[in-house]
Design an enzyme around this catalytic site. Sequence first.
Site, PDB file in Angstrom:
ATOM      1  CB  SER A  70      -0.944   0.015   1.199  1.00 21.87           C
ATOM      2  OG  SER A  70      -2.003  -0.864   0.940  1.00 21.87           O
ATOM      3  CE  LYS A  73      -3.902   0.766  -0.794  1.00 20.17           C
ATOM      4  NZ  LYS A  73      -4.513   0.329   0.470  1.00 20.17           N
ATOM      5  CE1 TYR A 197      -5.073  -1.339  -3.901  1.00 18.92           C
ATOM      6  CE2 TYR A 197      -5.702  -3.650  -3.856  1.00 18.92           C
ATOM      7  CZ  TYR A 197      -5.312  -2.506  -3.195  1.00 18.92           C
ATOM      8  OH  TYR A 197      -5.138  -2.523  -1.840  1.00 18.92           O
ATOM      9  CE1 TYR A 249      -4.794   1.179   4.648  1.00 19.20           C
ATOM     10  CE2 TYR A 249      -3.074   0.073   5.861  1.00 19.20           C
ATOM     11  CZ  TYR A 249      -3.634   0.455   4.675  1.00 19.20           C
ATOM     12  OH  TYR A 249      -3.026   0.108   3.506  1.00 19.20           O
ATOM     13  CB  VAL A 267      -0.071  -5.773   4.365  1.00 16.89           C
ATOM     14  CG1 VAL A 267      -1.252  -5.107   5.008  1.00 16.89           C
ATOM     15  CG2 VAL A 267      -0.299  -6.092   2.907  1.00 16.89           C
TER      16      VAL A 267
HETATM   17  N1  GLU Z   1      -2.454  -5.465  -1.508  1.00 24.55           N
HETATM   18  C1  GLU Z   1      -2.922  -5.298  -0.156  1.00 24.55           C
HETATM   19  C2  GLU Z   1      -4.407  -5.555  -0.141  1.00 24.55           C
HETATM   20  O1  GLU Z   1      -5.055  -5.076  -0.996  1.00 24.55           O
HETATM   21  C3  GLU Z   1      -2.606  -3.922   0.293  1.00 24.55           C
HETATM   22  C4  GLU Z   1      -2.981  -3.658   1.719  1.00 24.55           C
HETATM   23  C5  GLU Z   1      -1.925  -2.905   2.476  1.00 24.55           C
HETATM   24  O2  GLU Z   1      -0.751  -2.887   2.105  1.00 24.55           O
HETATM   25  O3  GLU Z   1      -2.264  -2.324   3.515  1.00 24.55           O
HETATM   26  O4  GLU Z   1      -4.919  -6.221   0.691  1.00 24.55           O
END
Ligand code: GLU
Length: 313
Positions: A70, A73, A197, A249, A267
């Site tokens: 993420s 992003k 994505y 988050y 993650v």
């Molecule tokens: N590719 C992970 C998902 O979509 C990204 C989530 C993250 O890195 O927080 O679950």
Amino acid sequence: MTRPLTKAELRVILEEVAAEIRPRVGEGAVAAYIPELAKVDPSKFGMAVTTLDGAVVAVGDADEPFSIQSVSKVFTLTLALGRVGDALWRRVGREPSGSPFNSIVQLEAEKGVPRNPLINAGAIVVADVLLAGREPKAALGEIVGFLRFLADEPDIVIDRDVARSETATGERNRALAHFMKAFGNLGHDVDKVLGVYFHQCAIAMSRRQLSRAGLFLADAGRDPTTGRAVVTAERARRVAALMMTCGHYDGSGDFAYRVGLPGKSGVGGGILCVAPGRGAIAVWSPCLNEKGNSLAGSLALEALARRTGWSVF
Ligand code: GLU
């Protein structure tokens, strides 16, 4: 502002931070819901700081690639704002969600408009924006090309095994995407949007590359080593504001409280942090806390901010 730290001072600080945090490395758990990420060695830990003059100070192997997940992003948001500007905010909010990264609960009450571009649902809308007028391959080419340009390194690639693993197990992201599509907030086919994505999340970068790629956010939108504008100062400030309020988050408030720097976690265990006027920091340690953010990485950034005085507050 206090005087900039010398490289030698910064190196001492990083070594002290590493010594302080190392006993905690391995606490928490790797992200087992993406099988390929569950294979990563949980004892990994290291950080790299790229300062405004382009120099890199690191502890651990700064050149070892990891799955940025993420953290991507931040860069897709920057590209999407470049493409559609403030029109993006008709489709995505700018508020912290207070919910887990993959939560669906708010989407129903808020009619398919995700709270912010840094949770999964918001990033899926951003991927849809980047798909406009082209195929997934071209959209991914733009994202990887942007990272190569920012990091000034041509060898940044997508880890195909991680992408396959996410595609095979991404039912929750599929649910988010179909839900938003039902509300008319995705223009493209769900499979195509998720293709972008999943692959952007599977980009592999080293700490050196990631800290270099984030440097423009630490210098008002400019690449300080070349003086070239990447984005306007206003846009850089806004991306950093979203990192501060939404980048971890439902752990974003705690991260701001402890670290006091804009940051974005993934993650895969990576965190990109921006110290305005100082540099950009990339930390990697794969075990996550209960909010899905790198446990040792967050502690290391807290210790770094304490020792350097780099908090923005
Ligand atoms: N590719 C992970 C998902 O979509 C990204 C989530 C993250 O890195 O927080 O679950």
